[in-house]
Design an enzyme around this catalytic site. Structure first.
Site, PDB file in Angstrom:
ATOM      1  N   HIS A   1      88.540 -47.526   0.767  1.00  0.00           N
ATOM      2  CA  HIS A   1      88.555 -47.458   2.236  1.00  0.00           C
ATOM      3  C   HIS A   1      87.187 -47.057   2.789  1.00  0.00           C
ATOM      4  CE1 HIS A   1      90.544 -46.940   6.147  1.00  0.00           C
ATOM      5  NE2 HIS A   1      89.917 -45.785   6.275  1.00  0.00           N
TER       6      HIS A   1
ATOM      7  N   ASP B   1      90.555 -35.830   6.755  1.00  0.00           N
ATOM      8  CA  ASP B   1      90.315 -36.998   7.619  1.00  0.00           C
ATOM      9  C   ASP B   1      89.385 -36.610   8.764  1.00  0.00           C
ATOM     10  OD1 ASP B   1      90.569 -39.385   9.031  1.00  0.00           O
ATOM     11  OD2 ASP B   1      92.711 -39.556   8.603  1.00  0.00           O
TER      12      ASP B   1
HETATM   13  C1  LIG Z   1      89.295 -49.719  11.999  1.00  0.00           C
HETATM   14  C2  LIG Z   1      89.062 -48.473  11.768  1.00  0.00           C
HETATM   15  C3  LIG Z   1      89.852 -47.589  10.883  1.00  0.00           C
HETATM   16  C4  LIG Z   1      91.206 -47.532  10.694  1.00  0.00           C
HETATM   17  C5  LIG Z   1      92.282 -48.368  11.345  1.00  0.00           C
HETATM   18  C6  LIG Z   1      91.445 -46.483   9.761  1.00  0.00           C
HETATM   19  C7  LIG Z   1      92.700 -46.087   9.301  1.00  0.00           C
HETATM   20  C8  LIG Z   1      92.936 -45.029   8.445  1.00  0.00           C
HETATM   21  N1  LIG Z   1      91.999 -44.231   7.846  1.00  0.00           N
HETATM   22  C9  LIG Z   1      92.635 -43.270   7.084  1.00  0.00           C
HETATM   23  C10 LIG Z   1      92.021 -42.246   6.336  1.00  0.00           C
HETATM   24  C11 LIG Z   1      90.648 -42.046   6.201  1.00  0.00           C
HETATM   25  N2  LIG Z   1      89.645 -42.800   6.746  1.00  0.00           N
HETATM   26  C12 LIG Z   1      88.443 -42.276   6.364  1.00  0.00           C
HETATM   27  C13 LIG Z   1      87.202 -42.743   6.752  1.00  0.00           C
HETATM   28  C14 LIG Z   1      86.976 -43.738   7.703  1.00  0.00           C
HETATM   29  N3  LIG Z   1      87.911 -44.551   8.304  1.00  0.00           N
HETATM   30  C15 LIG Z   1      87.292 -45.360   9.191  1.00  0.00           C
HETATM   31  C16 LIG Z   1      87.892 -46.320   9.999  1.00  0.00           C
HETATM   32  C17 LIG Z   1      89.251 -46.582  10.063  1.00  0.00           C
HETATM   33  N4  LIG Z   1      90.256 -45.949   9.429  1.00  0.00           N
HETATM   34  C18 LIG Z   1      85.905 -45.067   9.157  1.00  0.00           C
HETATM   35  C19 LIG Z   1      84.862 -45.729  10.013  1.00  0.00           C
HETATM   36  C20 LIG Z   1      85.704 -44.078   8.226  1.00  0.00           C
HETATM   37  C21 LIG Z   1      84.378 -43.447   7.837  1.00  0.00           C
HETATM   38  C22 LIG Z   1      83.759 -44.248   6.753  1.00  0.00           C
HETATM   39  C23 LIG Z   1      82.484 -43.634   6.272  1.00  0.00           C
HETATM   40  O1  LIG Z   1      81.467 -43.788   6.974  1.00  0.00           O
HETATM   41  O2  LIG Z   1      82.470 -43.001   5.215  1.00  0.00           O
HETATM   42  C24 LIG Z   1      88.673 -41.152   5.527  1.00  0.00           C
HETATM   43  C25 LIG Z   1      87.590 -40.340   4.805  1.00  0.00           C
HETATM   44  C26 LIG Z   1      87.175 -39.129   5.547  1.00  0.00           C
HETATM   45  C27 LIG Z   1      86.545 -39.422   6.868  1.00  0.00           C
HETATM   46  O3  LIG Z   1      85.379 -39.749   6.950  1.00  0.00           O
HETATM   47  O4  LIG Z   1      87.271 -39.357   7.854  1.00  0.00           O
HETATM   48  C28 LIG Z   1      90.035 -40.985   5.452  1.00  0.00           C
HETATM   49  C29 LIG Z   1      90.794 -39.918   4.717  1.00  0.00           C
HETATM   50  C30 LIG Z   1      94.017 -43.499   7.213  1.00  0.00           C
HETATM   51  C31 LIG Z   1      95.071 -42.667   6.523  1.00  0.00           C
HETATM   52  C32 LIG Z   1      94.192 -44.574   8.047  1.00  0.00           C
HETATM   53  C33 LIG Z   1      95.436 -45.182   8.542  1.00  0.00           C
HETATM   54  C34 LIG Z   1      96.560 -44.539   8.726  1.00  0.00           C
HETATM   55 FE   LIG Z   2      89.972 -44.514   7.897  1.00  0.00          FE
END
Ligand SMILES: C=CC1=C(C)c2cc3[nH]c(cc4nc(cc5[nH]c(cc1n2)c(C)c5CCC(=O)O)C(CCC(=O)O)=C4C)c(C)c3C=C
Ligand SMILES: [Fe+2]
Length: 421
Positions: free
Chosen positions: A329, A235
């Protein structure tokens, strides 16, 4: 108990530093001169690494935004008491800033800045354990500005977040007049700092909520590694790099028209997001990877490459189905799908035991920093809430938005330029 407030709550009046240092609940306990001297004393040379590592409290930004995430965190909100006014709020922020400066250097916070009637200064619980990269980061909720008589100074971007479909928010665990994020690489150092902040709020502000989180310890030789969340995913991979000036402009308030107290500041969204782990853990690996769009083992996108290879959102399988699903996601959260929306995600995992139904009360304390939530968090969450495949296994249980003033210069205190206008 503190002496009477120096003005009616909400009353606007000129506030000089001299007046502030004489403000009720501070000057009575500390004596202004001694405290000012304490705030300007310079730090000894910073030791490096592990328990002795320091992150300076002073700087153009508050510490705890751009610095790599520490292993332990307490997030807390406070509500002012009935007698608060601008002078008393300033006195509290001066106490907190003074304590933050000392704690982040591994120095004790003595009795001399305690408000009258507060509990004993320091039991020594973290003696010798820190400062372990301790940071304290202070922010304000929308209600802060009303409570201190500065409603006209409340930034427009601090408007309440919209309601999102399927939110199940507990108001007792969201919002608040004041916010502090306390993070360190040692759990005792972290808790000691929280207890100190609470002690110094005595008579002025009550703790509204506290949420505590953790992540993996740093691996020697690896700089700021991506961490694994409780769903087992890497993450933070696609986070903007604070080293990139353009990205920093989307994380910090750098607009030339920003009020001086907000320059170098940020907006932080804090959400408690419970994970339905008992369900998630039973899913086939392929399904879990499809929901995210990345491989669990190394965080690489399903379209190939390594962790930091850009996902190919146009790639299709031979049968014409997208390799990264329409509701994955990372497809829905990507800046390209949300008008360039960018935020620095820097949350922690939490585990609070079992719920009444026997399932784990565990998930993520989502913490996202941005220069404007209306072009950062909000559009992304609006899109995710409409059909994120990961969202089926998540419950949003608490939500807050705070504005975080810019950094503190030596001898100053958080939001001085706001509170002394
Ligand atoms: C509104 C914004 C976001 C929330 C709420 C959110 C919750 C959330 N995310 C994960 C796990 C991962 N998210 C990943 C990517 C990612 N997530 C957001 C936004 C929110 N996430 C963004 C902007 C991104 C990047 C997207 C991109 O440009 O590719 C990932 C992938 C790895 C990474 O880039 O971090 C994971 C894993 C959870 C488990 C969660 C709620 C508990
Ligand atoms: Fe996320």
């Amino acid at each position: 108990m503190p002496t009477e407030a120096s003005g009616a709550p909400g009353r606007r009046r000129p506030l000089t530093r001299r007046a502030l240092l004489g403000a009720a609940g501070f000057g009575a306990a500390a004596g202004g001169g001694a405290l000012v001297a304490a705030t300007v004393r310079e730090s000894p040379a910073a030791p490096s690494g592990g328990a002795r590592a320091t992150v300076p409290f002073h700087g153009p930004q508050q510490a705890g935004i751009l610095h790599p995430r520490q292993t332990h965190a307490h997030l807390a909100a406070f509500d002012f008491g009935a007698r608060t006014d601008r002078g008393r709020a300033a006195a509290l922020l001066l106490r907190w800033s003074t304590a933050a400066q000392r704690l982040t250097r591994g120095e004790p916070v003595g009795e001399e800045i305690s408000p009258p009637g507060s509990r004993a200064a320091d039991t020594g619980v973290a003696l010798g354990a820190g400062p372990a990269s301790l940071t304290l980061t202070f922010g304000f909720g929308a209600s802060f500005f009303d409570r201190v008589g500065l409603a006209a100074a409340r930034p427009e971007a601090l408007a309440p977040l919209p309601a999102f479909p399927d939110d199940r928010l507990d108001p007792a665990r969201g919002d608040g007049d004041l916010f502090v994020q306390i993070a360190a690489d040692d759990p005792l150092v972290c808790l000691h700092a929280l207890r100190t902040v609470q002690r110094l709020a005595h008579g002025e502000a009550k703790t509204r909520w506290v949420m505590s989180g953790f992540t993996t310890a740093p691996v020697p030789g690896r700089t700021a590694p991506t961490h694994r969340n409780l769903m087992g995913q890497l993450d933070g991979t696609a986070n903007p790099s604070p080293a990139d000036a353009a990205a920093r402009d989307r994380i910090l308030v750098t607009a030339p028209g920003a009020p001086p107290w907000l320059a170098g500041g940020s907006y932080v969204v804090v959400r408690r997001i419970r994970m339905l782990l008992d369900h998630w853990d039973t899913l086939p690996q392929e399904h879990r990877e499809q929901a995210l769009g990345r491989r669990a083992a190394d965080g690489s996108p399903l379209t190939g490459g390594g962790e930091h290879t850009a996902p190919d959102l146009t790639a299709n399988r031979p049968d014409g189905v997208p390799v990264i699903a329409h509701n994955a996601h990372i497809r829905l959260a990507a800046p390209g799908a949300n008008g360039g929306a960018t935020m620095l995600r820097r949350g922690w995992s939490y585990y609070d035991g079992l719920r009444a139904d026997g399932t784990p009360d565990a998930g993520m304390l989502f913490v996202a920093w941005q220069s404007d939530p209306r072009t950062g968090f909000v559009p992304v969450q609006q899109r995710l809430a409409r059909g994120d495949a990961l969202g089926r296994y998540l419950v949003h249980e608490a939500s807050s938005l705070f504005v975080v003033p810019g950094g503190v210069r030596p001898g100053g205190y958080v939001a001085q330029a706001l509170l002394e206008i």
